[in-house]
Design a protein around this motif. Structure first.
Motif, PDB file in Angstrom:
ATOM      1  N   SER A  65       2.861  -3.251  -1.210  1.00 23.44           N
ATOM      2  CA  SER A  65       3.757  -2.139  -0.893  1.00 23.44           C
ATOM      3  C   SER A  65       3.542  -0.972  -1.857  1.00 23.44           C
ATOM      4  CB  SER A  65       5.209  -2.614  -0.954  1.00 23.44           C
ATOM      5  OG  SER A  65       6.084  -1.561  -0.697  1.00 23.44           O
ATOM      6  N   ASN A  66       3.390  -1.271  -3.140  1.00 24.10           N
ATOM      7  CA  ASN A  66       3.118  -0.215  -4.114  1.00 24.10           C
ATOM      8  C   ASN A  66       1.789   0.470  -3.843  1.00 24.10           C
ATOM      9  OD1 ASN A  66       5.495  -0.605  -5.417  1.00 24.10           O
ATOM     10  ND2 ASN A  66       4.641  -1.540  -7.234  1.00 24.10           N
ATOM     11  N   ALA A  67       0.774  -0.298  -3.526  1.00 24.79           N
ATOM     12  CA  ALA A  67      -0.544   0.281  -3.244  1.00 24.79           C
ATOM     13  C   ALA A  67      -0.497   1.149  -1.987  1.00 24.79           C
ATOM     14  CB  ALA A  67      -1.583  -0.823  -3.087  1.00 24.79           C
ATOM     15  N   ILE A  68       0.173   0.673  -0.956  1.00 24.85           N
ATOM     16  CA  ILE A  68       0.294   1.444   0.288  1.00 24.85           C
ATOM     17  C   ILE A  68       1.075   2.721   0.050  1.00 24.85           C
ATOM     18  CG2 ILE A  68       1.319   1.441   2.601  1.00 24.85           C
ATOM     19  CD1 ILE A  68       0.598  -1.632   2.632  1.00 24.85           C
ATOM     20  N   SER A  69       2.149   2.630  -0.721  1.00 22.80           N
ATOM     21  CA  SER A  69       2.952   3.819  -1.025  1.00 22.80           C
ATOM     22  C   SER A  69       2.122   4.867  -1.754  1.00 22.80           C
ATOM     23  CB  SER A  69       4.161   3.433  -1.885  1.00 22.80           C
ATOM     24  OG  SER A  69       5.023   2.589  -1.175  1.00 22.80           O
ATOM     25  N   ARG A 112       4.272 -15.139  -2.750  1.00 20.68           N
ATOM     26  CA  ARG A 112       4.037 -14.249  -1.614  1.00 20.68           C
ATOM     27  C   ARG A 112       4.811 -12.949  -1.796  1.00 20.68           C
ATOM     28  NH1 ARG A 112       4.493 -15.531   4.819  1.00 20.68           N
ATOM     29  NH2 ARG A 112       4.260 -13.379   5.468  1.00 20.68           N
ATOM     30  N   LYS A 113       6.034 -13.043  -2.294  1.00 21.16           N
ATOM     31  CA  LYS A 113       6.850 -11.848  -2.534  1.00 21.16           C
ATOM     32  C   LYS A 113       6.180 -10.936  -3.558  1.00 21.16           C
ATOM     33  CE  LYS A 113      10.595  -9.453  -2.056  1.00 21.16           C
ATOM     34  NZ  LYS A 113      10.790  -8.644  -0.887  1.00 21.16           N
ATOM     35  N   ASP A 114       5.614 -11.529  -4.621  1.00 24.55           N
ATOM     36  CA  ASP A 114       4.878 -10.732  -5.613  1.00 24.55           C
ATOM     37  C   ASP A 114       3.742  -9.966  -4.946  1.00 24.55           C
ATOM     38  OD1 ASP A 114       6.423 -11.689  -7.744  1.00 24.55           O
ATOM     39  OD2 ASP A 114       5.000 -13.302  -8.209  1.00 24.55           O
ATOM     40  N   LEU A 115       2.965 -10.670  -4.135  1.00 20.97           N
ATOM     41  CA  LEU A 115       1.822 -10.034  -3.467  1.00 20.97           C
ATOM     42  C   LEU A 115       2.267  -8.961  -2.494  1.00 20.97           C
ATOM     43  CD1 LEU A 115      -0.285 -13.252  -2.862  1.00 20.97           C
ATOM     44  CD2 LEU A 115      -0.651 -11.507  -4.614  1.00 20.97           C
ATOM     45  N   PHE A 121      -1.122   5.213  -1.598  1.00 22.68           N
ATOM     46  CA  PHE A 121      -2.069   5.770  -0.636  1.00 22.68           C
ATOM     47  C   PHE A 121      -1.401   6.839   0.224  1.00 22.68           C
ATOM     48  CE2 PHE A 121      -3.555   5.954   3.715  1.00 22.68           C
ATOM     49  CZ  PHE A 121      -4.842   6.403   3.517  1.00 22.68           C
ATOM     50  N   ILE A 122      -0.191   6.578   0.687  1.00 20.24           N
ATOM     51  CA  ILE A 122       0.512   7.538   1.542  1.00 20.24           C
ATOM     52  C   ILE A 122       0.742   8.857   0.805  1.00 20.24           C
ATOM     53  CG2 ILE A 122       2.724   8.009   2.690  1.00 20.24           C
ATOM     54  CD1 ILE A 122       2.703   5.007   3.492  1.00 20.24           C
ATOM     55  N   VAL A 123       1.138   8.770  -0.454  1.00 23.55           N
ATOM     56  CA  VAL A 123       1.339   9.988  -1.240  1.00 23.55           C
ATOM     57  C   VAL A 123       0.031  10.757  -1.379  1.00 23.55           C
ATOM     58  CG1 VAL A 123       1.874  10.843  -3.572  1.00 23.55           C
ATOM     59  CG2 VAL A 123       3.354   9.142  -2.488  1.00 23.55           C
ATOM     60  N   LEU A 124      -1.031  10.062  -1.752  1.00 28.82           N
ATOM     61  CA  LEU A 124      -2.323  10.736  -1.935  1.00 28.82           C
ATOM     62  C   LEU A 124      -2.868  11.296  -0.627  1.00 28.82           C
ATOM     63  CD1 LEU A 124      -3.964   8.263  -4.453  1.00 28.82           C
ATOM     64  CD2 LEU A 124      -3.114  10.562  -4.937  1.00 28.82           C
ATOM     65  N   THR A 161      -8.738   4.335  -3.984  1.00 31.15           N
ATOM     66  CA  THR A 161      -8.867   2.907  -4.297  1.00 31.15           C
ATOM     67  C   THR A 161      -8.457   2.636  -5.743  1.00 31.15           C
ATOM     68  OG1 THR A 161     -10.633   2.657  -2.668  1.00 31.15           O
ATOM     69  CG2 THR A 161     -10.483   0.968  -4.370  1.00 31.15           C
ATOM     70  N   THR A 162      -8.911   3.476  -6.648  1.00 30.06           N
ATOM     71  CA  THR A 162      -8.546   3.328  -8.062  1.00 30.06           C
ATOM     72  C   THR A 162      -7.049   3.493  -8.255  1.00 30.06           C
ATOM     73  OG1 THR A 162     -10.702   4.110  -8.789  1.00 30.06           O
ATOM     74  CG2 THR A 162      -8.906   4.284 -10.377  1.00 30.06           C
ATOM     75  N   GLN A 163      -6.473   4.497  -7.599  1.00 27.58           N
ATOM     76  CA  GLN A 163      -5.039   4.736  -7.735  1.00 27.58           C
ATOM     77  C   GLN A 163      -4.207   3.579  -7.161  1.00 27.58           C
ATOM     78  OE1 GLN A 163      -3.408   7.289  -9.392  1.00 27.58           O
ATOM     79  NE2 GLN A 163      -5.479   7.581 -10.144  1.00 27.58           N
ATOM     80  N   ALA A 164      -4.657   3.005  -6.060  1.00 21.59           N
ATOM     81  CA  ALA A 164      -3.953   1.861  -5.482  1.00 21.59           C
ATOM     82  C   ALA A 164      -4.015   0.659  -6.423  1.00 21.59           C
ATOM     83  CB  ALA A 164      -4.545   1.500  -4.121  1.00 21.59           C
ATOM     84  N   ALA A 165      -5.176   0.439  -7.030  1.00 21.13           N
ATOM     85  CA  ALA A 165      -5.317  -0.657  -7.990  1.00 21.13           C
ATOM     86  C   ALA A 165      -4.423  -0.426  -9.206  1.00 21.13           C
ATOM     87  CB  ALA A 165      -6.776  -0.797  -8.415  1.00 21.13           C
ATOM     88  N   LEU A 166      -4.343   0.805  -9.673  1.00 22.10           N
ATOM     89  CA  LEU A 166      -3.460   1.120 -10.794  1.00 22.10           C
ATOM     90  C   LEU A 166      -1.997   0.884 -10.443  1.00 22.10           C
ATOM     91  CD1 LEU A 166      -5.172   4.344 -12.174  1.00 22.10           C
ATOM     92  CD2 LEU A 166      -5.053   2.109 -13.283  1.00 22.10           C
ATOM     93  N   ALA A 167      -1.608   1.210  -9.211  1.00 17.88           N
ATOM     94  CA  ALA A 167      -0.225   0.972  -8.771  1.00 17.88           C
ATOM     95  C   ALA A 167       0.090  -0.518  -8.784  1.00 17.88           C
ATOM     96  CB  ALA A 167       0.000   1.556  -7.379  1.00 17.88           C
ATOM     97  N   MET A 168      -0.851  -1.334  -8.344  1.00 15.59           N
ATOM     98  CA  MET A 168      -0.640  -2.785  -8.382  1.00 15.59           C
ATOM     99  C   MET A 168      -0.564  -3.270  -9.824  1.00 15.59           C
ATOM    100  SD  MET A 168      -2.826  -4.327  -5.173  1.00 15.59           S
ATOM    101  CE  MET A 168      -4.401  -3.815  -5.767  1.00 15.59           C
TER     102      MET A 168
END
Length: 77
Positions: A45-49, A37-40, A51-54, A11-18
């Motif tokens: 997408s960054n947060a999901i990416s 909407r594109k920004d969000l 998560f996938i790596v972790l 969760t912390t890493q996803a927040a940092l990615a955003m």
């Protein structure tokens, strides 16, 4: 690392990615309501990416076969 600790870490890493995405675009100081909407979608997408790596790393490093199987199911659909 326990599953709860890992979830907090992810969760912390996803927040940092955003945050990194916002900072790179000079939008860190803007209220969330002003983002497009594109920004969000890009932030998500960054947060999901991240998560996938972790989750992929966790899957290969976990000694628990049940946890590896759950991560396999999650990552592979």
């Amino acid at each position: 690392m326990s599953p709860d600790d890992w979830q907090a870490h992810v969760t912390t890493q996803a927040a940092l990615a955003m945050g990194r995405w916002l900072e790179a675009r000079g939008r860190l100081d803007r209220p969330i309501a002003t983002l497009t909407r594109k920004d969000l979608e890009c932030m998500a997408s960054n947060a999901i990416s991240r998560f996938i790596v972790l989750a992929s790393q966790r899957r290969t490093q976990s000694p628990d076969p049940a946890e590896r199987e759950k991560l396999n199911d999650l990552l592979m659909g």
